[in-house]
Design a protein around this motif. Structure first.
Motif, PDB file in Angstrom:
ATOM      1  N   ALA A  78       0.828  -1.205   0.000  1.00 49.91           N
ATOM      2  CA  ALA A  78       0.000   0.000   0.000  1.00 49.91           C
ATOM      3  C   ALA A  78       0.862   1.254   0.000  1.00 49.91           C
ATOM      4  N   ARG A  79       1.842   1.278   0.876  1.00 49.77           N
ATOM      5  CA  ARG A  79       2.707   2.460   0.993  1.00 49.77           C
ATOM      6  C   ARG A  79       3.456   2.728  -0.313  1.00 49.77           C
ATOM      7  N   GLU A  80       4.100   1.688  -0.836  1.00 44.48           N
ATOM      8  CA  GLU A  80       4.917   1.866  -2.039  1.00 44.48           C
ATOM      9  C   GLU A  80       4.064   2.133  -3.277  1.00 44.48           C
ATOM     10  N   SER A  81       2.869   1.574  -3.316  1.00 49.03           N
ATOM     11  CA  SER A  81       1.976   1.811  -4.462  1.00 49.03           C
ATOM     12  C   SER A  81       1.547   3.259  -4.526  1.00 49.03           C
ATOM     13  N   LEU A  94       2.472   5.899  -7.530  1.00 50.70           N
ATOM     14  CA  LEU A  94       1.455   6.552  -8.356  1.00 50.70           C
ATOM     15  C   LEU A  94       1.616   8.066  -8.343  1.00 50.70           C
ATOM     16  N   LYS A  95       1.855   8.630  -7.185  1.00 53.79           N
ATOM     17  CA  LYS A  95       2.007  10.080  -7.081  1.00 53.79           C
ATOM     18  C   LYS A  95       3.286  10.552  -7.761  1.00 53.79           C
ATOM     19  N   LYS A  96       4.331   9.759  -7.640  1.00 57.94           N
ATOM     20  CA  LYS A  96       5.598  10.090  -8.293  1.00 57.94           C
ATOM     21  C   LYS A  96       5.452  10.041  -9.809  1.00 57.94           C
ATOM     22  N   MET A  97       4.803   9.012 -10.328  1.00 65.63           N
ATOM     23  CA  MET A  97       4.633   8.877 -11.772  1.00 65.63           C
ATOM     24  C   MET A  97       3.759   9.996 -12.340  1.00 65.63           C
ATOM     25  N   ALA A  98       2.686  10.331 -11.616  1.00 66.65           N
ATOM     26  CA  ALA A  98       1.790  11.384 -12.085  1.00 66.65           C
ATOM     27  C   ALA A  98       2.529  12.726 -12.166  1.00 66.65           C
ATOM     28  N   GLN A  99       3.330  13.018 -11.160  1.00 72.45           N
ATOM     29  CA  GLN A  99       4.088  14.266 -11.161  1.00 72.45           C
ATOM     30  C   GLN A  99       5.186  14.257 -12.217  1.00 72.45           C
ATOM     31  N   ARG A 100       5.898  13.164 -12.291  1.00 80.38           N
ATOM     32  CA  ARG A 100       7.023  13.076 -13.226  1.00 80.38           C
ATOM     33  C   ARG A 100       6.563  13.254 -14.661  1.00 80.38           C
ATOM     34  N   PHE A 101       5.461  12.590 -15.021  1.00 81.55           N
ATOM     35  CA  PHE A 101       5.012  12.614 -16.401  1.00 81.55           C
ATOM     36  C   PHE A 101       3.892  13.621 -16.659  1.00 81.55           C
ATOM     37  N   GLY A 114      -5.247   1.465 -10.750  1.00 85.00           N
ATOM     38  CA  GLY A 114      -5.730   0.090 -10.807  1.00 85.00           C
ATOM     39  C   GLY A 114      -6.311  -0.375  -9.496  1.00 85.00           C
ATOM     40  N   SER A 115      -5.604  -1.276  -8.825  1.00 81.19           N
ATOM     41  CA  SER A 115      -5.940  -1.552  -7.430  1.00 81.19           C
ATOM     42  C   SER A 115      -4.746  -2.149  -6.714  1.00 81.19           C
ATOM     43  N   PHE A 116      -4.756  -1.972  -5.402  1.00 81.83           N
ATOM     44  CA  PHE A 116      -3.719  -2.492  -4.519  1.00 81.83           C
ATOM     45  C   PHE A 116      -4.333  -2.633  -3.128  1.00 81.83           C
ATOM     46  N   PRO A 117      -3.725  -3.441  -2.252  1.00 85.96           N
ATOM     47  CA  PRO A 117      -4.315  -3.672  -0.930  1.00 85.96           C
ATOM     48  C   PRO A 117      -4.017  -2.541   0.040  1.00 85.96           C
ATOM     49  N   VAL A 118      -5.041  -2.128   0.780  1.00 85.93           N
ATOM     50  CA  VAL A 118      -4.871  -1.153   1.858  1.00 85.93           C
ATOM     51  C   VAL A 118      -5.377  -1.803   3.144  1.00 85.93           C
ATOM     52  N   PRO A 119      -4.489  -2.076   4.118  1.00 89.65           N
ATOM     53  CA  PRO A 119      -4.892  -2.788   5.339  1.00 89.65           C
ATOM     54  C   PRO A 119      -6.005  -2.082   6.105  1.00 89.65           C
ATOM     55  N   VAL A 120      -6.917  -2.889   6.654  1.00 94.64           N
ATOM     56  CA  VAL A 120      -7.997  -2.375   7.503  1.00 94.64           C
ATOM     57  C   VAL A 120      -7.630  -2.718   8.947  1.00 94.64           C
TER      58      VAL A 120
END
Length: 296
Positions: free
Chosen positions: A87-90, A94-101, A108-114
Protein backbone atom coordinates in the motif's frame (compact mmCIF):
# COMPACT_ATOMS: atom_id res chain seq x y z
CA UNK A 1 -20.47 20.22 -33.00
CA UNK A 2 -20.63 22.11 -29.72
CA UNK A 3 -23.69 22.14 -27.51
CA UNK A 4 -25.08 25.07 -25.61
CA UNK A 5 -27.43 24.61 -22.66
CA UNK A 6 -29.57 27.30 -24.25
CA UNK A 7 -29.87 25.60 -27.63
CA UNK A 8 -33.20 23.95 -26.88
CA UNK A 9 -32.09 20.31 -27.04
CA UNK A 10 -34.59 18.92 -24.55
CA UNK A 11 -32.97 15.49 -24.28
CA UNK A 12 -30.10 17.09 -22.34
CA UNK A 13 -32.11 19.17 -19.91
CA UNK A 14 -31.84 16.58 -17.11
CA UNK A 15 -28.15 15.89 -17.57
CA UNK A 16 -25.76 17.20 -14.89
CA UNK A 17 -24.33 20.64 -15.63
CA UNK A 18 -20.82 19.16 -15.42
CA UNK A 19 -21.63 17.01 -18.47
CA UNK A 20 -22.74 20.05 -20.43
CA UNK A 21 -19.56 21.89 -19.50
CA UNK A 22 -17.50 18.92 -20.63
CA UNK A 23 -19.13 18.85 -24.04
CA UNK A 24 -18.96 22.61 -24.45
CA UNK A 25 -15.38 23.23 -23.42
CA UNK A 26 -13.26 20.08 -23.48
CA UNK A 27 -10.93 19.08 -26.25
CA UNK A 28 -10.30 15.47 -27.30
CA UNK A 29 -7.47 13.73 -25.48
CA UNK A 30 -5.70 10.37 -25.50
CA UNK A 31 -6.27 7.81 -22.77
CA UNK A 32 -4.24 4.67 -22.14
CA UNK A 33 -5.23 1.35 -20.57
CA UNK A 34 -2.09 -0.49 -19.50
CA UNK A 35 -1.80 -4.27 -19.58
CA UNK A 36 0.60 -6.05 -17.22
CA UNK A 37 1.63 -9.51 -16.14
CA UNK A 38 2.14 -8.75 -12.46
CA UNK A 39 3.87 -11.29 -10.21
CA UNK A 40 4.52 -11.73 -6.46
CA UNK A 41 7.35 -9.15 -6.59
CA UNK A 42 6.42 -5.56 -5.72
CA UNK A 43 9.44 -3.80 -7.18
CA UNK A 44 9.53 -5.85 -10.36
CA UNK A 45 5.90 -4.92 -10.96
CA UNK A 46 6.50 -1.24 -10.31
CA UNK A 47 9.42 -1.24 -12.76
CA UNK A 48 7.24 -2.88 -15.44
CA UNK A 49 4.45 -0.39 -14.80
CA UNK A 50 6.82 2.57 -15.01
CA UNK A 51 8.09 1.46 -18.43
CA UNK A 52 4.58 1.24 -19.82
CA UNK A 53 3.45 4.52 -18.24
CA UNK A 54 6.40 6.22 -19.91
CA UNK A 55 5.56 4.58 -23.23
CA UNK A 56 1.93 5.71 -22.94
CA UNK A 57 3.01 9.29 -22.22
CA UNK A 58 5.41 9.29 -25.14
CA UNK A 59 2.49 8.31 -27.34
CA UNK A 60 0.56 11.32 -26.09
CA UNK A 61 -1.66 9.90 -23.31
CA UNK A 62 -2.96 12.44 -20.79
CA UNK A 63 -4.98 9.91 -18.78
CA UNK A 64 -3.24 6.64 -17.88
CA UNK A 65 -4.79 3.66 -16.10
CA UNK A 66 -3.26 0.58 -14.47
CA UNK A 67 -4.96 -2.78 -13.86
CA UNK A 68 -6.21 -4.43 -10.70
CA UNK A 69 -3.36 -5.77 -8.54
CA UNK A 70 -0.84 -3.83 -10.62
CA UNK A 71 1.78 -3.76 -7.87
CA UNK A 72 1.39 -7.31 -6.53
CA UNK A 73 -0.18 -10.42 -8.00
CA UNK A 74 0.35 -13.42 -5.74
CA UNK A 75 -1.29 -15.73 -3.23
CA UNK A 76 -3.76 -13.87 -1.03
CA UNK A 77 -1.92 -14.86 2.14
CA UNK A 78 1.32 -13.39 0.77
CA UNK A 79 -0.46 -10.21 -0.30
CA UNK A 80 -1.96 -9.90 3.18
CA UNK A 81 1.43 -10.38 4.84
CA UNK A 82 2.96 -7.62 2.69
CA UNK A 83 -0.12 -5.39 2.44
CA UNK A 84 1.26 -2.50 4.46
CA UNK A 85 4.40 -2.24 2.34
CA UNK A 86 2.48 -2.74 -0.91
CA UNK A 87 0.00 0.00 0.00
CA UNK A 88 2.71 2.46 0.99
CA UNK A 89 4.92 1.87 -2.04
CA UNK A 90 1.98 1.81 -4.46
CA UNK A 91 0.74 5.22 -3.36
CA UNK A 92 4.23 6.70 -3.47
CA UNK A 93 4.74 5.25 -6.94
CA UNK A 94 1.45 6.55 -8.36
CA UNK A 95 2.01 10.08 -7.08
CA UNK A 96 5.60 10.09 -8.29
CA UNK A 97 4.63 8.88 -11.77
CA UNK A 98 1.79 11.38 -12.09
CA UNK A 99 4.09 14.27 -11.16
CA UNK A 100 7.02 13.08 -13.23
CA UNK A 101 5.01 12.61 -16.40
CA UNK A 102 2.43 15.35 -15.72
CA UNK A 103 -0.57 13.08 -16.32
CA UNK A 104 -3.59 11.86 -14.38
CA UNK A 105 -3.22 8.21 -13.31
CA UNK A 106 -5.81 5.66 -12.22
CA UNK A 107 -4.04 3.34 -9.81
CA UNK A 108 -5.73 0.09 -10.81
CA UNK A 109 -5.94 -1.55 -7.43
CA UNK A 110 -3.72 -2.49 -4.52
CA UNK A 111 -4.31 -3.67 -0.93
CA UNK A 112 -4.87 -1.15 1.86
CA UNK A 113 -4.89 -2.79 5.34
CA UNK A 114 -8.00 -2.37 7.50
CA UNK A 115 -6.98 -1.89 11.11
CA UNK A 116 -7.75 -4.70 13.57
CA UNK A 117 -9.39 -6.97 10.97
CA UNK A 118 -6.57 -8.99 9.44
CA UNK A 119 -7.95 -7.95 6.05
CA UNK A 120 -7.46 -5.20 3.48
CA UNK A 121 -9.51 -3.14 1.07
CA UNK A 122 -9.03 -3.76 -2.64
CA UNK A 123 -8.42 -0.11 -3.45
CA UNK A 124 -8.19 2.12 -6.50
CA UNK A 125 -7.18 5.78 -6.46
CA UNK A 126 -7.14 8.57 -9.01
CA UNK A 127 -4.11 10.89 -8.85
CA UNK A 128 -3.62 14.17 -10.71
CA UNK A 129 -0.48 15.63 -12.28
CA UNK A 130 0.40 17.40 -9.03
CA UNK A 131 0.51 14.07 -7.24
CA UNK A 132 -2.71 14.82 -5.38
CA UNK A 133 -5.24 12.09 -4.73
CA UNK A 134 -8.52 13.07 -6.36
CA UNK A 135 -10.73 10.09 -5.66
CA UNK A 136 -10.65 6.70 -3.91
CA UNK A 137 -12.84 3.61 -4.09
CA UNK A 138 -12.88 0.35 -2.12
CA UNK A 139 -14.15 -2.60 -4.18
CA UNK A 140 -17.60 -3.62 -2.98
CA UNK A 141 -18.21 -6.85 -4.95
CA UNK A 142 -15.81 -9.61 -3.92
CA UNK A 143 -14.91 -12.51 -6.20
CA UNK A 144 -15.95 -15.66 -4.28
CA UNK A 145 -16.40 -18.07 -7.17
CA UNK A 146 -15.70 -21.68 -8.11
CA UNK A 147 -14.66 -21.26 -11.74
CA UNK A 148 -15.44 -24.25 -14.01
CA UNK A 149 -11.74 -24.59 -14.93
CA UNK A 150 -11.10 -25.99 -11.44
CA UNK A 151 -9.83 -22.82 -9.79
CA UNK A 152 -11.51 -21.50 -6.66
CA UNK A 153 -11.33 -17.86 -5.66
CA UNK A 154 -12.31 -16.60 -2.22
CA UNK A 155 -11.49 -12.91 -2.25
CA UNK A 156 -13.49 -12.31 0.93
CA UNK A 157 -11.07 -14.47 2.92
CA UNK A 158 -8.57 -11.60 2.94
CA UNK A 159 -10.45 -8.61 1.51
CA UNK A 160 -12.92 -6.39 3.34
CA UNK A 161 -15.76 -5.28 1.06
CA UNK A 162 -16.23 -1.57 0.64
CA UNK A 163 -19.56 -0.15 1.73
CA UNK A 164 -19.78 3.03 -0.35
CA UNK A 165 -20.90 3.48 -3.95
CA UNK A 166 -18.01 4.50 -6.19
CA UNK A 167 -17.40 8.21 -6.73
CA UNK A 168 -17.49 10.27 -9.91
CA UNK A 169 -14.77 12.89 -10.11
CA UNK A 170 -15.13 15.90 -12.40
CA UNK A 171 -11.93 16.99 -14.09
CA UNK A 172 -11.90 20.25 -16.02
CA UNK A 173 -9.70 18.65 -18.67
CA UNK A 174 -10.85 15.04 -18.69
CA UNK A 175 -14.57 15.11 -17.90
CA UNK A 176 -16.52 13.10 -15.33
CA UNK A 177 -14.51 10.02 -14.28
CA UNK A 178 -16.24 7.07 -12.59
CA UNK A 179 -14.44 4.32 -10.68
CA UNK A 180 -15.02 0.57 -10.38
CA UNK A 181 -12.92 -2.61 -10.07
CA UNK A 182 -13.06 -5.90 -12.01
CA UNK A 183 -15.90 -8.10 -10.65
CA UNK A 184 -18.04 -4.97 -10.27
CA UNK A 185 -18.58 -5.15 -14.04
CA UNK A 186 -21.16 -7.93 -13.51
CA UNK A 187 -23.38 -5.62 -11.47
CA UNK A 188 -25.01 -3.08 -13.81
CA UNK A 189 -26.69 -1.14 -11.00
CA UNK A 190 -23.29 0.15 -9.92
CA UNK A 191 -22.68 1.60 -13.38
CA UNK A 192 -26.14 3.08 -13.58
CA UNK A 193 -25.27 4.92 -10.36
CA UNK A 194 -22.16 6.29 -12.07
CA UNK A 195 -24.22 7.34 -15.09
CA UNK A 196 -26.77 9.02 -12.83
CA UNK A 197 -23.91 10.99 -11.29
CA UNK A 198 -22.91 12.19 -14.75
CA UNK A 199 -20.01 9.86 -15.64
CA UNK A 200 -18.54 10.32 -19.11
CA UNK A 201 -15.67 7.87 -18.66
CA UNK A 202 -15.80 4.74 -16.51
CA UNK A 203 -12.75 2.76 -15.40
CA UNK A 204 -12.83 -1.03 -15.03
CA UNK A 205 -9.30 -2.06 -13.95
CA UNK A 206 -9.27 -5.85 -13.84
CA UNK A 207 -7.50 -9.16 -13.35
CA UNK A 208 -10.18 -11.16 -15.15
CA UNK A 209 -9.67 -14.92 -15.14
CA UNK A 210 -8.66 -16.48 -18.44
CA UNK A 211 -11.61 -18.91 -18.31
CA UNK A 212 -14.36 -16.35 -17.75
CA UNK A 213 -12.65 -13.66 -19.77
CA UNK A 214 -12.86 -15.48 -23.08
CA UNK A 215 -16.66 -15.53 -22.88
CA UNK A 216 -17.64 -12.53 -20.78
CA UNK A 217 -14.99 -9.78 -20.63
CA UNK A 218 -15.63 -7.97 -23.91
CA UNK A 219 -19.39 -8.50 -23.77
CA UNK A 220 -19.71 -7.05 -20.28
CA UNK A 221 -17.55 -4.04 -21.05
CA UNK A 222 -19.49 -3.26 -24.20
CA UNK A 223 -22.78 -3.61 -22.34
CA UNK A 224 -21.68 -1.17 -19.64
CA UNK A 225 -20.59 1.34 -22.29
CA UNK A 226 -23.75 1.01 -24.39
CA UNK A 227 -26.34 1.06 -21.62
CA UNK A 228 -24.76 4.08 -19.93
CA UNK A 229 -23.56 5.86 -23.10
CA UNK A 230 -20.10 6.27 -21.57
CA UNK A 231 -16.53 5.58 -22.58
CA UNK A 232 -15.15 2.52 -20.79
CA UNK A 233 -11.42 2.26 -20.04
CA UNK A 234 -10.44 -1.23 -18.90
CA UNK A 235 -6.75 -1.85 -18.07
CA UNK A 236 -6.07 -5.53 -17.52
CA UNK A 237 -3.79 -8.28 -16.28
CA UNK A 238 -2.66 -10.93 -18.74
CA UNK A 239 -0.82 -14.26 -18.79
CA UNK A 240 0.41 -16.50 -15.97
CA UNK A 241 1.20 -14.82 -12.66
CA UNK A 242 1.82 -17.59 -10.15
CA UNK A 243 0.81 -21.23 -9.74
CA UNK A 244 -2.40 -21.73 -11.76
CA UNK A 245 -3.49 -18.08 -11.83
CA UNK A 246 -3.98 -17.00 -15.43
CA UNK A 247 -5.69 -13.85 -16.64
CA UNK A 248 -7.39 -12.98 -19.90
CA UNK A 249 -5.70 -9.77 -21.03
CA UNK A 250 -7.36 -7.66 -23.74
CA UNK A 251 -7.16 -4.30 -22.01
CA UNK A 252 -9.65 -2.18 -23.92
CA UNK A 253 -11.03 1.26 -24.53
CA UNK A 254 -14.64 1.28 -25.74
CA UNK A 255 -16.69 4.22 -26.95
CA UNK A 256 -20.29 5.06 -25.88
CA UNK A 257 -21.72 3.19 -28.87
CA UNK A 258 -19.91 0.02 -27.80
CA UNK A 259 -17.22 0.24 -30.47
CA UNK A 260 -13.85 -1.16 -29.42
CA UNK A 261 -11.34 1.61 -30.07
CA UNK A 262 -8.27 -0.24 -28.80
CA UNK A 263 -7.42 -3.77 -27.62
CA UNK A 264 -4.03 -4.65 -26.11
CA UNK A 265 -4.30 -8.34 -27.04
CA UNK A 266 -2.67 -10.98 -24.85
CA UNK A 267 0.79 -9.58 -24.08
CA UNK A 268 1.87 -6.75 -21.76
CA UNK A 269 1.38 -3.43 -23.50
CA UNK A 270 -1.02 -0.55 -23.96
CA UNK A 271 -4.46 0.10 -25.42
CA UNK A 272 -4.60 3.77 -26.37
CA UNK A 273 -7.45 5.75 -27.91
CA UNK A 274 -8.98 9.19 -28.17
CA UNK A 275 -11.73 10.34 -25.79
CA UNK A 276 -13.94 12.79 -27.69
CA UNK A 277 -16.61 14.93 -26.02
CA UNK A 278 -18.37 15.40 -29.36
CA UNK A 279 -18.69 11.61 -29.67
CA UNK A 280 -20.45 11.51 -26.30
CA UNK A 281 -22.81 14.24 -27.43
CA UNK A 282 -23.48 12.47 -30.73
CA UNK A 283 -24.30 9.11 -29.16
CA UNK A 284 -26.45 10.66 -26.45
CA UNK A 285 -28.40 12.56 -29.11
CA UNK A 286 -28.87 9.47 -31.27
CA UNK A 287 -29.68 7.10 -28.42
CA UNK A 288 -31.07 9.09 -25.47
CA UNK A 289 -31.98 5.94 -23.54
CA UNK A 290 -30.95 7.37 -20.17
CA UNK A 291 -33.67 10.00 -20.63
CA UNK A 292 -36.29 7.34 -21.40
CA UNK A 293 -36.00 5.37 -18.19
CA UNK A 294 -39.31 4.38 -16.58
CA UNK A 295 -38.09 2.63 -13.43
CA UNK A 296 -35.38 4.20 -11.27
Amino acid sequence: MGFSAASGNDIFENLPRTYLLFVESMKPYLAAAIQLTSVPDLYKNLAQAEELIELAVRRGAELVSLPENFSFMGEEKDKLAQAEAIARESEIFLKKMAQRFQVTILGGSFPVPVENTGKFYNTTILVDSNGQELSRYYKVHLFDVNVPDGNTYQESSTVMAGTQLPPVYFSENLGNLGLSICYDVRFPELYRHLADKGADVIFVPAAFTAFTGKDHWQTLLQARAIENTCYVIAPAQTGTHYARRQTHGHAMIIDPWGTILADAGEKPGIAIAEIRPTRLEQVRRQMPSLQHRVFN
